[in-house]
Design an enzyme around this catalytic site. Structure first.
Site, PDB file in Angstrom:
ATOM      1  N   ASN A   9       0.758  -1.276  -0.197  1.00 21.61           N
ATOM      2  CA  ASN A   9       0.210  -0.084   0.011  1.00 21.61           C
ATOM      3  C   ASN A   9       0.997   1.113   0.023  1.00 21.61           C
ATOM      4  OD1 ASN A   9      -1.699   2.047   0.429  1.00 21.61           O
ATOM      5  ND2 ASN A   9      -2.459   1.387   2.505  1.00 21.61           N
ATOM      6  N   LYS A  11       0.084   4.129  -0.258  1.00 16.68           N
ATOM      7  CA  LYS A  11      -0.390   5.538   0.235  1.00 16.68           C
ATOM      8  C   LYS A  11      -0.288   6.607  -0.447  1.00 16.68           C
ATOM      9  CE  LYS A  11      -0.188   3.164   4.557  1.00 16.68           C
ATOM     10  NZ  LYS A  11       0.044   3.194   6.314  1.00 16.68           N
ATOM     11  N   HIS A  96      -9.337   1.220   5.349  1.00 20.03           N
ATOM     12  CA  HIS A  96      -7.989   1.422   6.042  1.00 20.03           C
ATOM     13  C   HIS A  96      -8.372   2.307   6.945  1.00 20.03           C
ATOM     14  CE1 HIS A  96      -3.967   2.499   6.671  1.00 20.03           C
ATOM     15  NE2 HIS A  96      -3.680   1.401   6.098  1.00 20.03           N
ATOM     16  N   GLU A  98      -6.559   4.776   8.113  1.00 22.11           N
ATOM     17  CA  GLU A  98      -6.683   6.332   7.892  1.00 22.11           C
ATOM     18  C   GLU A  98      -7.736   6.847   7.022  1.00 22.11           C
ATOM     19  OE1 GLU A  98      -2.878   5.656   5.681  1.00 22.11           O
ATOM     20  OE2 GLU A  98      -1.865   5.218   7.402  1.00 22.11           O
ATOM     21  N   GLU A 168      -4.856  -4.640  11.053  1.00 21.21           N
ATOM     22  CA  GLU A 168      -4.045  -3.640  10.971  1.00 21.21           C
ATOM     23  C   GLU A 168      -4.278  -2.878  12.258  1.00 21.21           C
ATOM     24  OE1 GLU A 168      -2.262  -2.516   6.678  1.00 21.21           O
ATOM     25  OE2 GLU A 168      -3.714  -1.283   7.318  1.00 21.21           O
ATOM     26  N   GLY A 174       2.971   2.357  10.532  1.00 20.40           N
ATOM     27  CA  GLY A 174       3.850   3.417  10.469  1.00 20.40           C
ATOM     28  C   GLY A 174       4.647   4.137  11.833  1.00 20.40           C
ATOM     29  N   SER A 214       4.012  -2.028  10.367  1.00 17.16           N
ATOM     30  CA  SER A 214       5.289  -1.931  10.541  1.00 17.16           C
ATOM     31  C   SER A 214       5.881  -3.323  10.263  1.00 17.16           C
ATOM     32  CB  SER A 214       5.800  -1.507  12.010  1.00 17.16           C
ATOM     33  OG  SER A 214       5.355  -0.148  12.185  1.00 17.16           O
TER      34      SER A 214
HETATM   35  P1  13P Z   1       3.243   0.424   7.751  1.00 16.07           P
HETATM   36  O1  13P Z   1       3.735  -0.839   7.046  1.00 16.07           O
HETATM   37  O2  13P Z   1       3.925   1.807   7.342  1.00 16.07           O
HETATM   38  O3  13P Z   1       3.328   0.452   9.087  1.00 16.07           O
HETATM   39  O4  13P Z   1       1.797   0.671   6.934  1.00 16.07           O
HETATM   40  C1  13P Z   1       0.956  -0.227   7.301  1.00 16.07           C
HETATM   41  C2  13P Z   1      -0.255  -0.170   6.542  1.00 16.07           C
HETATM   42  O5  13P Z   1      -1.036   0.890   7.070  1.00 16.07           O
HETATM   43  C3  13P Z   1      -0.568  -0.800   5.051  1.00 16.07           C
HETATM   44  O6  13P Z   1      -2.022  -0.446   4.802  1.00 16.07           O
END
Ligand code: 13P
Length: 251
Positions: A9, A11, A96, A98, A168, A174, A214
């Site tokens: 992803n 983003k 997601h 976010e 997640e 992140g 992560s």
């Molecule tokens: P990270 O791997 O940067 O922690 O992000 C995970 C994520 O949100 C994937 O959709």
């Protein structure tokens, strides 16, 4: 069918040249005996081109990071499932954290997105996960059950087969703090159990459940070794070809 998947992803990262270079590098580094389905989820504007680059490759597919809950019409700036599907994209990510947090997407919104995606033959990677506060208050099991049941459990068995779940935990996204493989496995097992209660063992055992948060080349092998973890949804580590391919090779 339950399959192992590693999805990147991106983003809101990578300009066009950066994204296309990354795809070429990943393709070149992929082992010839790769058994894992690889999915790229770039920005919408790169999606058509990335999909074209992957079209003739075995086990390499693309996903959109989002989809409109509306079918079509006067919704400026939105992108519909039928438009995404018309570019031969296989998956869409829905729910997601976010999107839930910054764009206030509710379980009901996500249910509509799931429905319009499946109606347009777009398979769904559905995200769920708790905040740190919810984990500390020990309401995380119930929270995840609500997220999944309110957005997915109206589906028929046949439609549920087109769903991939991504667990997640928000506190691991992140942050560099990964859920331990045991913490992740505990939730994945729970998710499989609630799917079994609703749809039966056969469907539950065939549902792919991915971990995200992560995940990196150092911890992927341990995480993927767990019985109920079928792959990963990778953020930061998917932006670098070497680290993304190392994660893919961790199976
Ligand atoms: P990270 O791997 O940067 O922690 O992000 C995970 C994520 O949100 C994937 O959709």
């Amino acid at each position: 069918m339950r399959k192992n998947i590693v999805a990147g992803n991106w983003k809101m990262n990578l300009k066009r040249d950066e994204g296309l270079d990354l795809i070429n590098d990943v393709i070149n580094l992929l082992p010839s005996d790769n058994k894992v389905e690889v999915v790229f989820a770039p920005s919408f504007i790169h999606l058509y081109k990335v999909n074209k680059m992957c079209l003739n490759l075995d086990k390499v597919n693309t996903a959109s990071q989002n989809v409109s809950k509306e079918e079509r019409g006067a919704f400026t700036g939105e992108i519909s499932a039928e438009i995404i599907r018309s570019a031969n994209v296989k998956y869409t990510i829905i729910g997601h954290s976010e999107r839930r947090e910054y764009f206030k997407e509710t379980n009901e919104d996500l249910k509509q997105k799931v429905d319009v995606s499946l109606e347009n033959n777009l398979e769904v990677i559905f995200c769920c996960g708790e905040s740190l506060d919810q984990r500390e208050e020990e309401v995380h099991f119930n929270w995840i059950k609500i997220q999944i049941s309110e957005s997915l459990f109206h589906l028929s068995s046949d439609d549920f087969r087109k769903i991939i779940i991504a667990y997640e935990p928000i506190w691991a996204i992140g942050t560099g703090v990964t859920a331990s493989s045991d913490q992740a496995e505990e939730i994945h097992k729970f998710i499989r159990e609630i799917i079994a209660q609703k749809y039966g063992d056969e469907i539950a055992n065939n549902t792919s459940i991915l971990y995200g948060g992560s995940c990196n080349p150092t911890n992927a092998r341990d995480i993927f070794s767990k019985d109920n973890i079928d792959g990963g949804l990778i953020g930061g580590a998917s932006l670098n070809a070497e680290s993304f391919v190392e994660i893919i090779k961790s199976f």
